[in-house]
Design a protein around this motif. Structure first.
Motif, PDB file in Angstrom:
ATOM      1  N   THR A   1      43.307  17.270 -11.802  1.00 60.04           N
ATOM      2  CA  THR A   1      42.715  16.714 -13.017  1.00 60.04           C
ATOM      3  C   THR A   1      41.468  17.524 -13.350  1.00 60.04           C
ATOM      4  O   THR A   1      40.964  18.289 -12.519  1.00 60.04           O
ATOM      5  N   GLU A   2      40.930  17.338 -14.542  1.00 58.10           N
ATOM      6  CA  GLU A   2      39.712  18.042 -14.933  1.00 58.10           C
ATOM      7  C   GLU A   2      38.554  17.656 -14.021  1.00 58.10           C
ATOM      8  O   GLU A   2      37.744  18.500 -13.646  1.00 58.10           O
ATOM      9  N   ASN A   3      38.453  16.372 -13.648  1.00 53.12           N
ATOM     10  CA  ASN A   3      37.384  15.931 -12.754  1.00 53.12           C
ATOM     11  C   ASN A   3      37.504  16.592 -11.381  1.00 53.12           C
ATOM     12  O   ASN A   3      36.497  16.958 -10.770  1.00 53.12           O
ATOM     13  N   GLN A   4      38.732  16.727 -10.886  1.00 53.40           N
ATOM     14  CA  GLN A   4      38.941  17.387  -9.594  1.00 53.40           C
ATOM     15  C   GLN A   4      38.543  18.860  -9.674  1.00 53.40           C
ATOM     16  O   GLN A   4      37.916  19.391  -8.758  1.00 53.40           O
ATOM     17  N   LYS A   5      38.892  19.521 -10.775  1.00 52.24           N
ATOM     18  CA  LYS A   5      38.526  20.925 -10.958  1.00 52.24           C
ATOM     19  C   LYS A   5      37.006  21.080 -10.992  1.00 52.24           C
ATOM     20  O   LYS A   5      36.453  21.990 -10.380  1.00 52.24           O
ATOM     21  N   LYS A   6      36.326  20.167 -11.710  1.00 51.68           N
ATOM     22  CA  LYS A   6      34.868  20.223 -11.792  1.00 51.68           C
ATOM     23  C   LYS A   6      34.244  20.003 -10.419  1.00 51.68           C
ATOM     24  O   LYS A   6      33.279  20.679 -10.052  1.00 51.68           O
ATOM     25  N   ALA A   7      34.797  19.064  -9.646  1.00 51.91           N
ATOM     26  CA  ALA A   7      34.276  18.797  -8.304  1.00 51.91           C
ATOM     27  C   ALA A   7      34.457  20.018  -7.408  1.00 51.91           C
ATOM     28  O   ALA A   7      33.548  20.367  -6.636  1.00 51.91           O
TER      29      ALA A   7
ATOM     30  N   ASP B   1      34.669  23.159  -8.448  1.00 53.62           N
ATOM     31  CA  ASP B   1      33.739  24.179  -8.940  1.00 53.62           C
ATOM     32  C   ASP B   1      32.329  23.912  -8.415  1.00 53.62           C
ATOM     33  O   ASP B   1      31.638  24.834  -7.970  1.00 53.62           O
ATOM     34  N   LYS B   2      31.899  22.641  -8.445  1.00 51.74           N
ATOM     35  CA  LYS B   2      30.564  22.302  -7.940  1.00 51.74           C
ATOM     36  C   LYS B   2      30.484  22.581  -6.440  1.00 51.74           C
ATOM     37  O   LYS B   2      29.491  23.122  -5.960  1.00 51.74           O
TER      38      LYS B   2
END
Length: 83
Positions: free
Chosen positions: A48-54, A56-57
């Protein structure tokens, strides 16, 4: 000895034909295991987009040295368990 095939399309075609005609379950399982080392089906592991952002962080934190070694993490868990 078999002829050397260098054309990717030919190799894939021959592999498809071979797999379609092999009924040895153990051999096919071994082949599937070997293939899974290089290929992940596109419908598996979609983030998901949230998983990708996590992720990346987390990667940015790692690059900045903001992480624990395994030993440090284990020590931290031991402390939490004693509390």
């Amino acid at each position: 000895m078999t002829e050397e095939i260098v054309d990717v399309g030919t190799i894939k075609s021959r592999l498809h034909e071979a797999v379609d005609n092999i009924d040895d379950v153990d051999f096919l399982k071994a082949l599937a295991e070997t293939i899974s080392m290089k290929y992940i089906p596109s419908d598996t592991g979609v983030l998901t987009e949230n998983q990708k952002k996590a992720l990346d962080k987390s990667y940015e934190d790692y690059k900045q040295g903001k992480f624990l070694t395994e030993e440090q993490a284990n020590e931290k868990v031991e402390r939490w368990l004693r509390e």
